[in-house]
Design an enzyme around this catalytic site. Structure first.
Site, short mmCIF file in Angstrom:
data_model
loop_
_atom_site.label_atom_id
_atom_site.label_comp_id
_atom_site.label_asym_id
_atom_site.label_seq_id
_atom_site.Cartn_x
_atom_site.Cartn_y
_atom_site.Cartn_z
N ASP A 138 1.57 -6.90 -4.94
CA ASP A 138 0.64 -6.92 -3.13
C ASP A 138 1.00 -7.83 -2.66
O ASP A 138 1.40 -8.84 -3.04
CB ASP A 138 -0.79 -6.33 -3.69
CG ASP A 138 -1.28 -6.58 -2.64
OD1 ASP A 138 -2.94 -5.62 -1.99
OD2 ASP A 138 -1.39 -7.56 -1.75
N SER A 139 1.36 -7.44 -0.85
CA SER A 139 2.28 -8.87 -0.74
C SER A 139 1.39 -9.69 -0.66
O SER A 139 2.18 -10.81 0.38
CB SER A 139 2.68 -8.69 0.56
OG SER A 139 1.50 -8.38 1.77
N SER A 140 0.28 -10.16 -0.78
CA SER A 140 -0.58 -11.39 -1.06
C SER A 140 0.02 -12.00 -1.79
O SER A 140 -0.35 -13.27 -1.25
CB SER A 140 -2.59 -10.80 -1.44
OG SER A 140 -2.56 -9.80 -0.37
N THR A 150 2.82 -10.02 14.98
CA THR A 150 1.19 -10.62 14.13
C THR A 150 0.61 -9.65 13.44
O THR A 150 0.55 -8.26 14.18
CB THR A 150 0.62 -12.00 15.00
OG1 THR A 150 -0.80 -12.23 13.79
CG2 THR A 150 -0.25 -11.37 15.47
N CYS A 165 -4.69 -19.46 20.58
CA CYS A 165 -4.95 -18.21 21.00
C CYS A 165 -3.81 -16.51 20.33
O CYS A 165 -2.68 -17.26 19.87
CB CYS A 165 -4.28 -18.19 22.37
SG CYS A 165 -5.51 -19.08 23.07
N THR A 193 0.88 -1.37 0.11
CA THR A 193 0.16 0.02 0.03
C THR A 193 1.12 0.98 0.20
O THR A 193 0.18 2.75 -0.42
CB THR A 193 -1.02 0.30 1.16
OG1 THR A 193 -1.69 -0.91 1.16
CG2 THR A 193 -1.39 1.44 1.81
N1 ASP Z 1 -2.45 -5.38 -0.09
C1 ASP Z 1 -1.08 -4.86 0.98
C2 ASP Z 1 -0.87 -5.65 1.22
O1 ASP Z 1 -0.03 -6.16 1.74
C3 ASP Z 1 -2.02 -4.33 2.28
C4 ASP Z 1 -0.64 -3.08 2.64
O2 ASP Z 1 0.12 -2.99 2.29
O3 ASP Z 1 -0.46 -2.73 4.01
O4 ASP Z 1 0.28 -5.48 -0.31
#
Ligand code: ASP
Length: 342
Positions: A59-61, A167, A280, A15
């Site tokens: 995008d880190s996804s 996390t 948890c 982002t």
């Molecule tokens: N979807 C974005 C990513 O992880 C979210 C971010 O950067 O905060 O690349």
């Protein structure tokens, strides 16, 4: 004594460097040079900053081990030339990537700080500037001519954490990360307050070593009441499965039903590594505390203790690539290698 540090800024995407697509309204990565133009403040820092960017920021996804390697090689190639490294990365999988790098680098004696933001750097209310500028300042901190930080960290919203303890906890708040089982290493207020006690103490006589191999033949299974037997049996029957992270309840508890225990027992006997990690967010696995975890201990399930799921996943990948016997594997997994567990 040198006070000015040389910092390498590595841009992978996320982002922080995105803009809105006018047609779809969705955020997408944009040019790194434009990103830098949005932060003229960088020029005011006392440190020398060089930059390098992924050819195609992501995008880190879309992160995966081959991109972790790309970041790791960039750091390894430039290790001697810089005092510290700041990695700009999307927040979604930042805990995984930074944890992965913490294991891949043995004997790190320089800071590697991951950061990103919840709002793009061009947004008026952005959190990106503070995150980036303070990350660079922390990466440049020196004491007696040596870097203060000697480990892989994650900086977000006024706090520096040990990366493999973090996390992502919130998709909305600027405070997007937490480190439930380990204190923050640095807090940014009017001054940067360093928690020296909590920092990783490196052995400077040892040379930094990159371990590039990772084994991804693993599964992550979160148990829940009513979990389906045949689905689990299918997963464990996968031919080249090498390891499983089992997210259990509370202090490491799981059903005592016969089929479930037998499935785990047979799998462990076949040489599949099963690691017990708690669902948890805080606290630790303690197999044997309840009857519902004693059976796991008895059949040779590995204790993840107070490790995060993110760190457990990458520690499993890292150790599986090392061809250890199951017994040695268990001992090493249950030992803190980079401060990731008690
Ligand atoms: N979807 C974005 C990513 O992880 C979210 C971010 O950067 O905060 O690349």
């Amino acid at each position: 004594m040198k006070t000015k540090a040389d910092i390498l800024l590595i841009y992978t995407g996320g982002t922080i460097g995105m803009i809105k697509d006018f047609e779809t309204g969705a955020l997408k990565a944009f040019n790194f040079d434009e990103l830098l133009q949005n932060i003229p403040e960088l020029k005011l820092l006392e440190h020398k900053i060089d930059t390098v960017s992924f050819e195609r920021p992501i995008d880190s996804s879309n992160m995966k081990p081959e991109f972790w390697l790309q970041i790791a090689y960039l750091i390894e190639e430039n290790y001697e030339s810089y005092d510290g490294f700041v990695v700009l990365h999307g927040s979604d999988t930042m805990s995984y990537s930074s944890s992965a790098l913490s294991f891949m680098f043995e004997n790190l004696t320089k800071p590697v700080i991951f950061t990103g933001s919840q709002l793009p750097i061009g947004d008026l209310r952005t959190d990106a500037k503070e995150n980036l500028i303070t990350s660079i300042q922390i990466a440049g901190l020196q004491r007696y001519g040596q870097p203060v930080i000697n480990e892989v960290c994650l900086y977000f919203e006024y706090k520096l954490y040990r990366a493999n303890r973090t996390t992502k906890i919130n998709a909305e708040h600027f405070q997007a990360f937490s480190s439930p089982n380990y204190p923050a290493l640095v807090e940014s207020g009017v001054h940067l307050s360093v928690n020296h006690e909590a920092l990783w103490k490196p052995n400077r006589r040892r040379k930094m070593k990159l371990h590039p191999e990772l084994n991804d033949q693993i599964a992550l299974i979160k148990i829940f009441p009513g979990i389906n037997r045949s689905l689990l049996e299918h997963i464990f029957a996968k031919e080249d499965l090498k390891g499983v992270i089992l997210e259990t309840y509370g202090s490491g508890n799981a059903p005592t039903e016969e089929w479930f225990v037998k499935l785990l027992k047979d799998s462990v006997a076949k040489g599949i590594i099963v690691v017990n990690v708690t669902q948890c967010s805080g606290g630790s696995v303690n197999m044997g505390q309840y009857e519902t975890s004693s059976q796991l201990k008895k059949i040779g399930v590995v204790s993840g203790k107070d490790i995060t799921t993110e760190a457990a996943v990458v520690k499993l990948m890292y150790l599986l690539a090392q061809d250890l016997s199951p017994k040695v594997f268990k001992t090493i997994f249950e030992t803190s290698l980079r401060g990731e567990m008690l």
